[in-house]
Design a protein around this motif. Sequence first.
Motif, mmCIF file in Angstrom:
data_model
loop_
_atom_site.group_PDB
_atom_site.id
_atom_site.type_symbol
_atom_site.label_atom_id
_atom_site.label_comp_id
_atom_site.label_asym_id
_atom_site.label_seq_id
_atom_site.Cartn_x
_atom_site.Cartn_y
_atom_site.Cartn_z
ATOM 1 N N SER A 193 -2.318 36.901 13.614
ATOM 2 C CA SER A 193 -1.382 37.465 14.583
ATOM 3 C C SER A 193 -0.041 36.799 14.307
ATOM 4 C CB SER A 193 -1.826 37.158 16.009
ATOM 5 O OG SER A 193 -3.040 37.803 16.286
ATOM 6 N N TRP B 39 4.157 36.483 15.144
ATOM 7 C CA TRP B 39 5.311 36.686 15.999
ATOM 8 C C TRP B 39 6.542 36.267 15.212
ATOM 9 C CZ3 TRP B 39 9.091 33.264 17.462
ATOM 10 C CH2 TRP B 39 9.992 33.707 18.439
ATOM 11 N N GLY C 170 10.709 35.682 15.508
ATOM 12 C CA GLY C 170 11.907 35.552 16.326
ATOM 13 C C GLY C 170 13.150 35.641 15.469
ATOM 14 N N ALA D 260 9.082 32.276 12.500
ATOM 15 C CA ALA D 260 7.867 33.057 12.719
ATOM 16 C C ALA D 260 6.761 32.088 13.112
ATOM 17 C CB ALA D 260 7.482 33.811 11.449
ATOM 18 N N LYS D 261 5.806 32.595 13.886
ATOM 19 C CA LYS D 261 4.618 31.812 14.230
ATOM 20 C C LYS D 261 3.402 32.609 13.799
ATOM 21 C CE LYS D 261 6.424 29.166 18.108
ATOM 22 N NZ LYS D 261 6.182 28.753 19.496
ATOM 23 N N GLY E 182 0.116 31.630 16.615
ATOM 24 C CA GLY E 182 0.646 30.715 17.613
ATOM 25 C C GLY E 182 0.918 29.312 17.118
ATOM 26 N N SER F 160 -1.891 41.678 13.713
ATOM 27 C CA SER F 160 -0.871 42.176 14.636
ATOM 28 C C SER F 160 0.483 41.569 14.297
ATOM 29 C CB SER F 160 -1.243 41.857 16.085
ATOM 30 O OG SER F 160 -1.232 40.456 16.299
ATOM 31 N N ASP G 190 4.354 41.047 16.189
ATOM 32 C CA ASP G 190 5.196 41.126 17.375
ATOM 33 C C ASP G 190 6.586 40.647 16.987
ATOM 34 O OD1 ASP G 190 5.972 41.406 20.046
ATOM 35 O OD2 ASP G 190 5.306 39.377 20.567
ATOM 36 N N ARG G 191 7.576 41.491 17.214
ATOM 37 C CA ARG G 191 8.961 41.154 16.891
ATOM 38 C C ARG G 191 9.696 40.810 18.180
ATOM 39 N NH1 ARG G 191 7.075 45.832 14.575
ATOM 40 N NH2 ARG G 191 7.243 46.037 12.328
ATOM 41 N N ALA G 192 10.453 39.715 18.154
ATOM 42 C CA ALA G 192 11.258 39.351 19.327
ATOM 43 C C ALA G 192 12.297 40.436 19.575
ATOM 44 C CB ALA G 192 11.943 38.010 19.107
ATOM 45 N N GLN H 249 15.551 40.087 17.655
ATOM 46 C CA GLN H 249 15.503 40.003 16.191
ATOM 47 C C GLN H 249 16.093 41.271 15.582
ATOM 48 O OE1 GLN H 249 15.624 39.933 12.875
ATOM 49 N NE2 GLN H 249 14.648 37.958 13.001
#
Length: 188
Positions: A85, A87, A89, A93-94, A97, A139, A141-143, A146
Amino acid sequence: MIAERGPSTVQRLKAKLLRQSSEWDSWYAGLEGERRVGRELERLSPQGWRVLHGIEKGNGGDIDHLLIGPGGVFSINTKNHRGASVWVGDSMAKINGGKPRPYAAASQAEADFVRGVLGRYCAFKVPVEPALVFVGIASLDRAATQYSVRIYHEREVASLGPLTGKLTPDQVEQVFAVARHRRVWLRA
């Protein structure tokens, strides 16, 4: 070729059977990700796009892909994180998590580098945008903030195909002629 310096097929198979990790595991995963993205980018050729892969830079690094076409130039950085997953920003990126990684900032810096190199050899301003493409992830997820780096799943990269209005066909060919010369990048 760098792959020749790594473990042989027999050594890799033995390590896999014994469930031993190798320092080359992440390199091979990255290479597989780059190949997958490369195949997606090659599909854009009929729409007037030219693609270069694995451009070696003078500092020892490389540019995973350059996509050159009517929508401009895209410096594409590929990251393979199977099943993760992700993410992204503004600059970091993470992955699952975890701790922040400077993927977006590095992609922006690479695009700035490409813009500078191509600008030295072309008689016009070369529009270069950074793109970060994730391979094999679960997955993305884009901030909401961004906007400076284009972020894609590997299959979404084809959405660059319809972009137009930045380079004429002659300019595409001129940029491609410059970009495919190894000396241009090694001297930068």
